[in-house]
Design a protein around this motif. Structure first.
Motif, PDB file in Angstrom:
ATOM      1  N   SER A 102      13.627  11.839  11.042  1.00 24.01           N
ATOM      2  CA  SER A 102      12.209  11.768  10.712  1.00 24.01           C
ATOM      3  C   SER A 102      11.525  10.643  11.474  1.00 24.01           C
ATOM      4  N   THR A 103      10.604  11.013  12.346  1.00 20.73           N
ATOM      5  CA  THR A 103       9.788  10.008  13.031  1.00 20.73           C
ATOM      6  C   THR A 103       8.960   9.212  12.032  1.00 20.73           C
ATOM      7  N   LEU A 104       8.638   9.831  10.900  1.00 18.66           N
ATOM      8  CA  LEU A 104       7.862   9.131   9.884  1.00 18.66           C
ATOM      9  C   LEU A 104       8.626   7.942   9.317  1.00 18.66           C
ATOM     10  N   ASP A 105       9.945   8.068   9.161  1.00 15.47           N
ATOM     11  CA  ASP A 105      10.750   6.931   8.711  1.00 15.47           C
ATOM     12  C   ASP A 105      10.549   5.729   9.625  1.00 15.47           C
ATOM     13  N   THR A 106      10.567   5.986  10.936  1.00 12.18           N
ATOM     14  CA  THR A 106      10.440   4.865  11.875  1.00 12.18           C
ATOM     15  C   THR A 106       9.016   4.353  11.951  1.00 12.18           C
ATOM     16  N   GLN A 107       8.030   5.198  11.685  1.00 10.18           N
ATOM     17  CA  GLN A 107       6.658   4.702  11.612  1.00 10.18           C
ATOM     18  C   GLN A 107       6.521   3.710  10.459  1.00 10.18           C
ATOM     19  N   VAL A 108       7.122   4.058   9.332  1.00  8.67           N
ATOM     20  CA  VAL A 108       7.102   3.140   8.188  1.00  8.67           C
ATOM     21  C   VAL A 108       7.828   1.850   8.546  1.00  8.67           C
ATOM     22  N   LEU A 109       8.976   1.971   9.203  1.00  8.79           N
ATOM     23  CA  LEU A 109       9.726   0.773   9.593  1.00  8.79           C
ATOM     24  C   LEU A 109       8.909  -0.099  10.539  1.00  8.79           C
TER      25      LEU A 109
ATOM     26  N   ASP B 293       0.817  -1.219   0.000  1.00 10.84           N
ATOM     27  CA  ASP B 293       0.000   0.000   0.000  1.00 10.84           C
ATOM     28  C   ASP B 293       0.849   1.266   0.000  1.00 10.84           C
ATOM     29  N   LEU B 294       2.170   1.122   0.250  1.00  8.83           N
ATOM     30  CA  LEU B 294       3.064   2.273   0.193  1.00  8.83           C
ATOM     31  C   LEU B 294       3.823   2.362  -1.130  1.00  8.83           C
ATOM     32  N   ALA B 295       3.490   1.466  -2.070  1.00  9.50           N
ATOM     33  CA  ALA B 295       4.056   1.574  -3.423  1.00  9.50           C
ATOM     34  C   ALA B 295       3.625   2.903  -4.031  1.00  9.50           C
ATOM     35  N   GLY B 296       4.554   3.542  -4.729  1.00 11.00           N
ATOM     36  CA  GLY B 296       4.245   4.820  -5.342  1.00 11.00           C
ATOM     37  C   GLY B 296       4.437   6.015  -4.425  1.00 11.00           C
ATOM     38  N   THR B 297       4.780   5.772  -3.136  1.00 16.01           N
ATOM     39  CA  THR B 297       5.052   6.866  -2.212  1.00 16.01           C
ATOM     40  C   THR B 297       6.557   7.126  -2.157  1.00 16.01           C
ATOM     41  N   ALA B 298       6.929   8.166  -1.424  1.00 12.62           N
ATOM     42  CA  ALA B 298       8.346   8.503  -1.273  1.00 12.62           C
ATOM     43  C   ALA B 298       9.119   7.436  -0.524  1.00 12.62           C
ATOM     44  N   TYR B 299       8.406   6.526   0.153  1.00 16.10           N
ATOM     45  CA  TYR B 299       9.066   5.503   0.968  1.00 16.10           C
ATOM     46  C   TYR B 299       9.209   4.161   0.258  1.00 16.10           C
ATOM     47  N   ALA B 300       8.595   3.990  -0.874  1.00 14.78           N
ATOM     48  CA  ALA B 300       8.464   2.678  -1.497  1.00 14.78           C
ATOM     49  C   ALA B 300       9.791   1.980  -1.730  1.00 14.78           C
TER      50      ALA B 300
ATOM     51  N   LEU C 234      -2.693   8.525   9.720  1.00 15.99           N
ATOM     52  CA  LEU C 234      -1.232   8.553   9.585  1.00 15.99           C
ATOM     53  C   LEU C 234      -0.830   8.191   8.161  1.00 15.99           C
ATOM     54  N   LEU C 235      -1.525   7.244   7.564  1.00 16.64           N
ATOM     55  CA  LEU C 235      -1.186   6.817   6.211  1.00 16.64           C
ATOM     56  C   LEU C 235      -1.320   7.977   5.235  1.00 16.64           C
ATOM     57  N   ALA C 236      -2.355   8.785   5.404  1.00 15.43           N
ATOM     58  CA  ALA C 236      -2.544   9.940   4.522  1.00 15.43           C
ATOM     59  C   ALA C 236      -1.400  10.939   4.678  1.00 15.43           C
ATOM     60  N   VAL C 237      -0.945  11.147   5.916  1.00 16.44           N
ATOM     61  CA  VAL C 237       0.184  12.059   6.145  1.00 16.44           C
ATOM     62  C   VAL C 237       1.428  11.532   5.450  1.00 16.44           C
ATOM     63  N   LEU C 238       1.705  10.250   5.615  1.00 18.67           N
ATOM     64  CA  LEU C 238       2.897   9.647   5.008  1.00 18.67           C
ATOM     65  C   LEU C 238       2.842   9.712   3.488  1.00 18.67           C
ATOM     66  N   LYS C 239       1.666   9.480   2.928  1.00 17.58           N
ATOM     67  CA  LYS C 239       1.540   9.502   1.473  1.00 17.58           C
ATOM     68  C   LYS C 239       1.743  10.910   0.901  1.00 17.58           C
ATOM     69  N   GLY C 240       1.592  11.926   1.736  1.00 21.91           N
ATOM     70  CA  GLY C 240       1.768  13.290   1.264  1.00 21.91           C
ATOM     71  C   GLY C 240       3.196  13.799   1.319  1.00 21.91           C
TER      72      GLY C 240
ATOM     73  N   GLY D  10      15.226   9.402   2.183  1.00 20.93           N
ATOM     74  CA  GLY D  10      15.139  10.335   1.063  1.00 20.93           C
ATOM     75  C   GLY D  10      13.814  11.062   0.995  1.00 20.93           C
ATOM     76  N   ALA D  11      12.915  10.807   1.964  1.00 23.05           N
ATOM     77  CA  ALA D  11      11.587  11.421   1.959  1.00 23.05           C
ATOM     78  C   ALA D  11      11.587  12.684   2.814  1.00 23.05           C
ATOM     79  N   GLY D  12      11.011  13.756   2.293  1.00 26.85           N
ATOM     80  CA  GLY D  12      10.855  14.981   3.064  1.00 26.85           C
ATOM     81  C   GLY D  12      12.081  15.864   3.063  1.00 26.85           C
ATOM     82  N   ASP D  13      11.879  17.132   3.479  1.00 19.72           N
ATOM     83  CA  ASP D  13      12.993  18.076   3.539  1.00 19.72           C
ATOM     84  C   ASP D  13      13.421  18.271   4.981  1.00 19.72           C
ATOM     85  N   GLU D  14      14.371  19.179   5.206  1.00 19.37           N
ATOM     86  CA  GLU D  14      14.939  19.360   6.538  1.00 19.37           C
ATOM     87  C   GLU D  14      13.952  19.975   7.525  1.00 19.37           C
ATOM     88  N   TYR D  15      12.805  20.461   7.055  1.00 18.81           N
ATOM     89  CA  TYR D  15      11.806  21.060   7.943  1.00 18.81           C
ATOM     90  C   TYR D  15      10.701  20.074   8.314  1.00 18.81           C
TER      91      TYR D  15
END
Length: 411
Positions: A232-239, A163-170, A212-218, A183-188
C-alpha cells in the motif's frame, strides 16, 4: 503567472500531439487532463514523462551536496550472459526486452559499468522512481531514529499525527508502516487496472487537486496492525507524514540536509508535489534523481549505513532490509499483493537465500539492487508499457543475479 495545472495541460497537449496520441487543444486538452495518468505512462511517451516530471507537476528541490563527491570510475564492458525462459540472453537483450532507460553497476565502491539506452536519458538525467521512493523514505526514517526525532519503531501514527486519530492508521506503528502491515484496506487497495481502487482515488487526488487526507481517512481497518502484508502506497504516505511531523520539516528539506548533502550527491534531485495546496510530496512515489546518486543510496545500505567512516543509520538498520524474520513477510509468503520471488522488510523487497540481497522497486521497472556480501549495487530505470509486469520483473532479477555472479568471479 501560469498555474501548474495550465502548464501541465500545455505540456501534455504538446507531447501527445507530437506523438500522435492527442486531439489538439480545447476539448482535447480537457480529455488529456482527465486521462493524464494513462497518457503519461504509455510508450513511447513515458520515456519523456519519466524524465520530465518537473514539467508536469509542482516540485520541491533536493539540492546537490555542497561538496559533491563522484564515485570512482573504472568503466568496462559487461559481457554477462543470463538464463531466462529456457535460453541464454545478453545484457543488450535485457535492456531491449525490459525497456531500460538507465543502468549503473557499482562494485566495491567503484562505478564499473554505465549505460543509458533511454531516448532522453544520460548521467545527469533525473528519473521518476515511483515506489523506489519508498526505499529512500526508509533510509530517512532510519536517520530520524538515529537522531532521536522518532523515538522508536513502536511510535504510533497518532502519536505524531493526531489528525489521523480515529482512522485505520491511528494505532499502526512506525514498524508496521515500514513492513506494509498497517492493517488498513483490503487486497484490492492498489489494483491499478480497477478505476474504483483506492490507489486510483489517491492518484486522482494527487494530479487533479483533491485531498490525500480525505482518501486516507476513507480507508477501513481490515485486520489488526502487524499481522498481514498488504502492499500500500498509502501506508508510506502516512509514514512520510509521521517523519515530517517528527523532524519538523518537509521530507524534501530533510532528504537534502540529512541524506543528499552527506553522501556527496552530484546532482539536484526533487520530489514532485500534489497540485492541491498545501502541497505535499509523496513519500511513497514522487522522488526523482540520477542513477549515479541513487547508487550512492544503495552503497550506504550495502555498507550497513556507514558513509566515509561516518555512521548515518542505526547499527543494524541495513541488516533489517535483508529480511524481517516474520513468517508473513518471508519470500513467497506475501500473499496476493506480493510477488512469489520476493519477501518484504522496511520498504525493501527481499530475495532470501544465502545471499539475502534486497532491492527497491518502482512500477514500470525501477530497481535499486543491493548485495552487501558481494559489495554490489545496481540501479536500473525503465519505461515498461504497464505498471507491473511479472515476466519483465523475473527476467530482470535473473539478469542482476548474473551480474553479481560475474563480478564475484572476477572476470
Amino acid at each position: 503567472m501560469e498555474s501548474s495545472r495550465s502548464r501541465a495541460i500545455r505540456s501534455l497537449a504538446a507531447l501527445a500531439a507530437a506523438t500522435g496520441l492527442g486531439a489538439g487543444l480545447g476539448a482535447g486538452a480537457m480529455w488529456l487532463w482527465r486521462n493524464q495518468a494513462e497518457v503519461v505512462t504509455r510508450r513511447p511517451i513515458n520515456e519523456w514523462t519519466f524524465t520530465h516530471m518537473d514539467a508536469l507537476m509542482p516540485t520541491q528541490e533536493v539540492p546537490r551536496s555542497g561538496a559533491p563527491r563522484p564515485l570512482p570510475r573504472a568503466a568496462r564492458p559487461l559481457p554477462v550472459v543470463y538464463e531466462y525462459g529456457g535460453r541464454r540472453r545478453t545484457m543488450g537483450e535485457l535492456h531491449d526486452a525490459t525497456n531500460t532507460t538507465g543502468f549503473v553497476v557499482v562494485h566495491r565502491g567503484v562505478l564499473v559499468h554505465e549505460t543509458y539506452p533511454g531516448r532522453f536519458a544520460g548521467p545527469h538525467t533525473r528519473f521518476q522512481l515511483f515506489s523506489l521512493t519508498k526505499s529512500v523514505t526508509s533510509v530517512l526514517v532510519g536517520m530520524a531514529l538515529a537522531e532521536g526525532d522518532i523515538g522508536s519503531l513502536a511510535d504510533r501514527v497518532a502519536d505524531h499525527r493526531p489528525d489521523l486519530a480515529g482512522t485505520a492508521y491511528a494505532e499502526a506503528t512506525v514498524e508496521d508502516l515500514l513492513r506494509m502491515s498497517s492493517g488498513a484496506g483490503d487486497e484490492y487497495l492498489e489494483d491499478y487496472p480497477d478505476p474504483s481502487a483506492t490507489i486510483n482515488d489517491f492518484e486522482r487526488a494527487v494530479t487533479g487537486g483533491g485531498s490525500l487526507l480525505a482518501v486516507l481517512k476513507g480507508v477501513p481497518a481490515t485486520v489488526p496492525p502487524g499481522t498481514r502484508f498488504n502492499y500500500s502506497t498509502l501506508d508510506t504516505q502516512v509514514l512520510g507524514w509521521v517523519l515530517e511531523a517528527a523532524v519538523g520539516m518537509p521530507i524534501a528539506e530533510y532528504a537534502a540536509d540529512r541524506l543528499w548533502d552527506r553522501i556527496g550527491a552530484e546532482d539536484d534531485a526533487y520530489y514532485f508535489l500534489t497540485r492541491e495546496r498545501p502541497r505535499t510530496a509523496l513519500a511513497g512515489g514522487s522522488f526523482n534523481a540520477t542513477v549515479r546518486d541513487l547508487a550512492k543510496v544503495g552503497l550506504l545500505m550495502a555498507r550497513d549505513g556507514v558513509h566515509d567512516g561516518e555512521r548515518l543509520l542505526p547499527e543494524g538498520w541495513a541488516e533489517r532490509a535483508r529480511g524481517a524474520g516474520e513468517p508473513h513477510l518471508e519470500v513467497g509468503k506475501l500473499g496476493p499483493t506480493g510477488l512469489p520471488h520476493y519477501g518484504y522488510s522496511d520498504l525493501w523487497w527481499t530475495l532470501g537465500g544465502e545471499r539475502r540481497a534486497f532491492t527497491g522497486l518502482g512500477i514500470h521497472g525501477q530497481f535499486l539492487w543491493v548485495d552487501p556480501d558481494a559489495d554490489v549495487v545496481i540501479v536500473k530505470t525503465s519505461a515498461w508499457p504497464t505498471a507491473d509486469d511479472h515476466d519483465r520483473d523475473a527476467e530482470t532479477v535473473a539478469a542482476l543475479r548474473a551480474v553479481v555472479a560475474y563480478l564475484e568471479d572476477g572476470r
